[in-house]
Design an enzyme around this catalytic site. Structure first.
Site, mmCIF file in Angstrom:
data_model
loop_
_atom_site.group_PDB
_atom_site.id
_atom_site.type_symbol
_atom_site.label_atom_id
_atom_site.label_comp_id
_atom_site.label_asym_id
_atom_site.label_seq_id
_atom_site.Cartn_x
_atom_site.Cartn_y
_atom_site.Cartn_z
ATOM 1 N N ASP A 1 2.051 24.612 66.906
ATOM 2 C CA ASP A 1 1.360 25.366 67.948
ATOM 3 C C ASP A 1 2.346 26.116 68.846
ATOM 4 O O ASP A 1 3.255 25.507 69.422
ATOM 5 C CB ASP A 1 0.504 24.428 68.800
ATOM 6 C CG ASP A 1 -0.634 23.806 68.011
ATOM 7 O OD1 ASP A 1 -1.373 24.563 67.375
ATOM 8 O OD2 ASP A 1 -0.769 22.569 68.019
ATOM 9 N N ASP B 1 8.088 23.435 64.753
ATOM 10 C CA ASP B 1 6.908 23.032 65.486
ATOM 11 C C ASP B 1 5.759 23.926 65.007
ATOM 12 O O ASP B 1 5.989 24.952 64.351
ATOM 13 C CB ASP B 1 7.160 23.212 66.994
ATOM 14 C CG ASP B 1 5.926 22.997 67.819
ATOM 15 O OD1 ASP B 1 5.305 21.925 67.686
ATOM 16 O OD2 ASP B 1 5.560 23.902 68.595
#
Length: 217
Positions: free
Chosen positions: A16, A14
């Site tokens: 953020d 991922d």
């Protein structure tokens, strides 16, 4: 939970909160938007993380609000606010230690925003990156991780997902992958069903012919 010790075909990250932190900039933008739409920003803003912006707006069901148009406007505003975006500690070195064909980024951000944030953090943009534009069904649906694994030519079940948010963790689980939770941006401790690590400073990887092994010093 026991730290993962098995061999993986690839790592799926991922963005953020996992390899970079853009929480402050994102929350500034969303707070302004929430206030303009009469929402309680303190209650609403914590719900934005880990999912596509259009889904965040859509699930509010605000009368007269076009989720697609609003999400586009929010993304444009977020792209102008990148001054305090920074990599999670150790992330740059850890990514640089990986063979380029053995990892990618899987983000709920639109591609243009993801590229701006990665540049601001000084992190690479893999050619195989999956962004919100690529997947109709965003996290917590598993589609993004399944497509990412397919692009790398591996099975999702042979991947280790690096995540920080509930929606992404659920998506990784649903894809059949193992999950390692990065807690650098977590404001308080939460009981996890997966192994956790604060950042990448104490992580290292062994690259073998049969796959990758991540270890914690």
């Amino acid at each position: 939970m026991t730290f993962p010790t098995r061999t993986y075909a690839a790592f799926l990250f991922d963005m953020d909160g996992t390899i970079l932190t853009s929480i402050a900039s994102a929350e500034r933008t969303w707070t302004k938007w929430a206030i303009a739409h009469g929402l309680d920003a303190a209650t609403f803003v914590p719900t934005i993380h880990g999912v596509q912006s259009v889904e965040t707006v859509r699930r509010l069901g605000l009368p007269g609000v076009d989720p697609v148009a609003e999400a586009a406007a929010i993304t444009a505003a977020e792209m102008e606010d990148v001054d305090d975006i920074a990599p999670i500690a150790g992330a740059a070195a850890f990514l640089a230690s990986l063979p380029p064909e053995r990892w990618t980024i899987v983000t709920s951000a639109p591609r243009a925003l993801a590229e701006v944030r990665l540049k601001a953090a000084g992190l690479p943009v893999p050619a195989t990156m999956i962004a919100a534009d690529d997947i109709p069904n965003g996290k917590p649906a598993p589609d993004c991780f399944l497509v990412a694994a397919e692009r790398l030519g591996v099975a999702a079940g042979d991947c280790l997902v690096f995540e920080d948010a509930a929606a992404g963790i659920t998506a990784g689980e649903a894809a059949g992958a193992d999950v390692l939770v990065i807690t650098a941006t977590h404001s308080h401790g939460v009981e996890m069903a997966h192994p956790t690590v604060v950042d990448y400073v104490r992580l290292s990887v062994t690259v073998r012919e049969d796959g990758l092994i991540v270890t914690q010093d």
